[in-house]
Design a protein around this motif. Structure first.
Motif, PDB file in Angstrom:
ATOM      1  N   THR A 111     -12.674  11.647  -0.165  1.00  0.00           N
ATOM      2  CA  THR A 111     -11.649  10.906   0.997  1.00  0.00           C
ATOM      3  C   THR A 111     -12.284  11.092   2.462  1.00  0.00           C
ATOM      4  O   THR A 111     -12.993  11.937   2.355  1.00  0.00           O
ATOM      5  CB  THR A 111     -10.186  11.762   1.122  1.00  0.00           C
TER       6      THR A 111
ATOM      7  N   GLN B 151      -9.820   3.401   4.601  1.00  0.00           N
ATOM      8  CA  GLN B 151     -10.529   4.607   4.632  1.00  0.00           C
ATOM      9  C   GLN B 151     -11.474   4.567   5.819  1.00  0.00           C
ATOM     10  O   GLN B 151     -11.475   5.818   6.510  1.00  0.00           O
ATOM     11  CB  GLN B 151     -11.442   4.737   3.290  1.00  0.00           C
TER      12      GLN B 151
ATOM     13  N   ILE C 240      -1.099   1.281   4.843  1.00  0.00           N
ATOM     14  CA  ILE C 240      -1.886   2.647   5.175  1.00  0.00           C
ATOM     15  C   ILE C 240      -3.065   2.181   5.606  1.00  0.00           C
ATOM     16  O   ILE C 240      -3.476   0.728   5.744  1.00  0.00           O
ATOM     17  CB  ILE C 240      -1.900   3.303   3.669  1.00  0.00           C
TER      18      ILE C 240
ATOM     19  N   PRO D   4       0.875  -1.225   0.016  1.00  0.00           N
ATOM     20  CA  PRO D   4       0.135  -0.016   0.107  1.00  0.00           C
ATOM     21  C   PRO D   4       0.797   1.272   0.080  1.00  0.00           C
ATOM     22  O   PRO D   4       0.501   2.147  -0.954  1.00  0.00           O
ATOM     23  CB  PRO D   4      -0.803  -0.239   1.298  1.00  0.00           C
TER      24      PRO D   4
ATOM     25  N   ARG E 292       5.011  -0.616   5.732  1.00  0.00           N
ATOM     26  CA  ARG E 292       4.582  -0.031   4.538  1.00  0.00           C
ATOM     27  C   ARG E 292       3.205  -0.289   4.276  1.00  0.00           C
ATOM     28  O   ARG E 292       2.668  -0.616   3.117  1.00  0.00           O
ATOM     29  CB  ARG E 292       5.388  -0.701   3.490  1.00  0.00           C
TER      30      ARG E 292
ATOM     31  N   ASP F 114      -9.640   4.086  -4.791  1.00  0.00           N
ATOM     32  CA  ASP F 114      -9.559   5.046  -3.504  1.00  0.00           C
ATOM     33  C   ASP F 114      -8.316   5.648  -3.642  1.00  0.00           C
ATOM     34  O   ASP F 114      -8.427   6.844  -3.088  1.00  0.00           O
ATOM     35  CB  ASP F 114      -9.598   3.841  -2.337  1.00  0.00           C
ATOM     36  N   LEU F 115      -7.214   5.324  -4.119  1.00  0.00           N
ATOM     37  CA  LEU F 115      -5.957   5.959  -4.280  1.00  0.00           C
ATOM     38  C   LEU F 115      -5.792   7.042  -5.118  1.00  0.00           C
ATOM     39  O   LEU F 115      -5.314   8.072  -5.191  1.00  0.00           O
ATOM     40  CB  LEU F 115      -4.676   5.303  -4.149  1.00  0.00           C
TER      41      LEU F 115
ATOM     42  N   LEU G  67       1.004   4.090  -2.994  1.00  0.00           N
ATOM     43  CA  LEU G  67       0.804   5.538  -2.796  1.00  0.00           C
ATOM     44  C   LEU G  67       1.838   6.455  -3.206  1.00  0.00           C
ATOM     45  O   LEU G  67       1.852   7.499  -3.869  1.00  0.00           O
ATOM     46  CB  LEU G  67       0.598   5.742  -1.323  1.00  0.00           C
TER      47      LEU G  67
ATOM     48  N   ARG H 232      -9.225  -0.279  -8.474  1.00  0.00           N
ATOM     49  CA  ARG H 232      -9.445   0.414  -7.272  1.00  0.00           C
ATOM     50  C   ARG H 232      -9.305   1.799  -7.564  1.00  0.00           C
ATOM     51  O   ARG H 232      -8.219   2.307  -7.895  1.00  0.00           O
ATOM     52  CB  ARG H 232      -8.332  -0.154  -6.147  1.00  0.00           C
TER      53      ARG H 232
ATOM     54  N   PRO I  95     -14.499   3.713  -3.910  1.00  0.00           N
ATOM     55  CA  PRO I  95     -14.199   3.818  -2.627  1.00  0.00           C
ATOM     56  C   PRO I  95     -15.115   3.712  -1.481  1.00  0.00           C
ATOM     57  O   PRO I  95     -16.359   4.305  -1.640  1.00  0.00           O
ATOM     58  CB  PRO I  95     -13.731   5.408  -2.482  1.00  0.00           C
TER      59      PRO I  95
END
Lengths: 280, 271
Positions: A267, B238, B235, A177, B233, A206-207, A181, A204, A246
């Motif tokens: 977000t 949400q 995250i 992850p 590493r 979300d990012l 990012l 995906r 998301p």
């Protein structure tokens, strides 16, 4: 805004397949946009990318109706190698792309194929290495570096050709992850400094949604939605299509009868901001 | 069911990939193994069906030391689906791919036919029954690998990065299968970077870093620990970030969007 990608009335039907992979696709993308292409497996995403980088019609045979223009070049009338100067394509698995015995040699490979002079090759390799921040691994072999670094090497190799368009096919799916990012931050930075047009295929969202200008959703070989991400994600029917909406956006849809948000939050921080406004 | 006792594994090239690992996996557990690329997750998994044997220490699967067992006999009970489908698929057709394991384990002709049919239907692959696996898309290949392993009904299912290349509908299907297997008392072990996929299932979470297990606790404890996340590493999901920004309070988390909705409606009076 000049259109860097212009697709008009495009239908493609692979030879031997029972149905067309793309049906009457119309799409124009402005120079300098970041666009995400999303949609369920088999919706035509890969076919669309292949039509942009020239693999269709030059490598895959089938029925080709309509027109695809890249940087004002008609894809069907130019060779794959000519198109490659305009469109850089990074595969999902960088191991399919990098194969030389050192990172530096790997980045030089595409340039050697373009027949550029030695000095120019050296200059561009240097430039790409600094751009992706991979100088410390330049003498290593691809198998000695991490997956996130491999992804950077693959991008450096493609950018060294100085394309106007960068296409990334599920670039984060194999990364942890934080590396994912980091990669997205790097892509945004490359876009800003090189004024690139970036197209990312991703399940995906979300990012990615917060850096994108456009979200294109495909289903059954058609584009069913194409707008600014916030506008596209407002439609809660997207969930039934199979797009990785998301969780924050899904939560907002769950609350739609109870709370009126001014903007669709993408977000967690936007969500908290919006719900505080809604409460007043 | 699976027991690692002080396991160290050193690659032939000399790299220490597992460093003194002691861990147990019990019946009916859902376990996620997370951590950076190269932390040793896949090496750990390869010890579960005997593909790799420890350099030091022991791995016991249902009481048997893996060094005394064949991969085939261990696989009957511990089904592993690897990350790279191309390394797993080798048959000429999709149907034969699913049949292969079943025949090897000696199931009768009728059972083989029935199980193949079920597995292909369940994973939406029946229209490709006579197609070569190499013609499938990445997501379809992954589902075929899963179908082939689930068909012989192992007691433990180990999935290495199962969501790569899968769209939302297939991820939802995968989550349903996992929940179904758990209700049948099976053990499911997931290696995954896909935090948003793991979070709603609230698995026991094993965090690996540089060949060691640096944490082994519930997801709600792992994903709220900032320094642990940075070290591995990872995250935050949400919903964890949301709960923290809403000051939900100590120890309480939103494990899915429905618990988040309830909490919000209890406290906020929206316009």
């Amino acid at each position: 805004m000049p259109k860097i990608i212009e697709i008009k009335g495009f239908t493609f039907h692979y030879a031997g397949s029972p149905r067309p992979a793309l049906t009457d696709v119309n799409l124009s993308i402005d120079d300098g946009e970041i666009a995400i292409i999303a949609g369920p497996s088999g919706c035509g995403k890969s076919t669309l990318l292949r039509s942009i980088n020239g693999l269709i019609p030059h490598m895959y045979s089938g029925t080709y109706i309509g027109e695809v223009y890249i940087n004002n070049l008609k894809v069907s009338e130019h060779t794959i190698s000519e198109i490659a100067k305009h469109v850089g394509y990074v595969f999902q698995n960088p191991e399919n792309q990098i194969f030389m015995f050192s990172v530096e040699r790997d980045i030089a490979f595409g340039l050697e194929n373009l027949g550029l002079p030695r000095e120019e090759i050296k200059k561009r390799v240097d430039w790409a290495i600094d751009l992706l921040g991979i100088r410390e691994i330049m003498h290593r072999a691809p198998h000695e570096i991490s997956d996130g670094q491999k992804q950077r090497v693959a991008i450096a190799g493609v950018l060294a050709m100085k394309p106007k368009i960068l296409i990334l096919d599920e670039p984060t799916s194999l990364l942890d992850p934080l590396s994912a990012l980091d990669l997205i931050t790097t892509v945004k930075h490359l876009h800003d400094t090189l004024k690139l047009t970036v197209i990312v295929v991703e399940h995906r969202l979300d990012l990615l949604v917060s850096i994108a200008d456009r979200l294109i959703v495909m289903e059954d070989g058609k584009i069913i939605s194409n707008n600014e991400p916030r506008e596209v994600l407002k439609d809660d029917r997207l969930l039934t299509v199979g797009v990785g909406v998301p969780s924050i956006v899904r939560l907002r849809h769950l609350l739609k009868d109870a709370c009126i948000f001014k903007h669709l939050p993408l977000t967690p921080s936007e969500f908290v901001e919006q719900i505080n406004v809604a409460q007043r | 069911m699976i027991e690692f006792n002080s396991v160290t594994y050193i690659h032939p090239a000399g790299v220490k990939a597992l460093d003194d690992i002691t861990v147990k996996f019990g019946q009916g557990e859902l376990v996620a193994i997370v951590g950076a690329n190269g932390a040793g997750k896949t090496t750990l998994v390869k010890h579960m069906n005997g593909l790799l044997k420890p350099t030091k220490g022991t791995v016991k699967v249902f009481g048997y030391d893996t060094t005394q067992q064949t991969v085939a006999s261990l696989s009957r009970r511990v089904g592993v689906v690897f990350q790279n489908s191309d390394h797993q698929l080798f048959s000429d057709t999709v149907e034969h791919e699913v049949e292969f394991g079943l025949r090897n384990f000696g199931f009768s002709h009728e059972v083989v036919k029935q199980r193949v049919d079920w597995a292909l239907r369940f994973f939406g692959l029946n229209e490709y029954a006579t197609t070569s696996p190499m013609m499938l898309s990445g997501g379809e290949k992954k589902r075929l690998c899963l179908a082939a392993v689930l068909a012989w009904d192992p007691d433990v299912l180990v999935l290495d990065e199962p969501t790569v290349g899968q769209d939302l509908l297939n991820k939802e299907k995968l989550e349903q299968i996992i929940r179904l297997l758990l209700t049948q008392g099976k053990t499911v072990i997931l290696v995954s970077h896909d935090i948003e996929f793991l979070w709603p299932m609230q698995p026991r979470t094993i965090v690996m870093s540089r060949g060691k297990i640096i944490a082994d606790k519930p997801a709600s404890k792992v994903f709220t620990d900032d320094s642990l996340l940075a070290e591995a590493r990872l995250i935050k999901p949400q919903l964890v970030e949301l709960a923290q920004r809403l000051n939900v309070g100590d120890g309480e988390v939103f494990d899915n969007i429905y618990t988040a909705k309830k909490w919000i409606l209890d406290r906020f009076r929206c316009a």
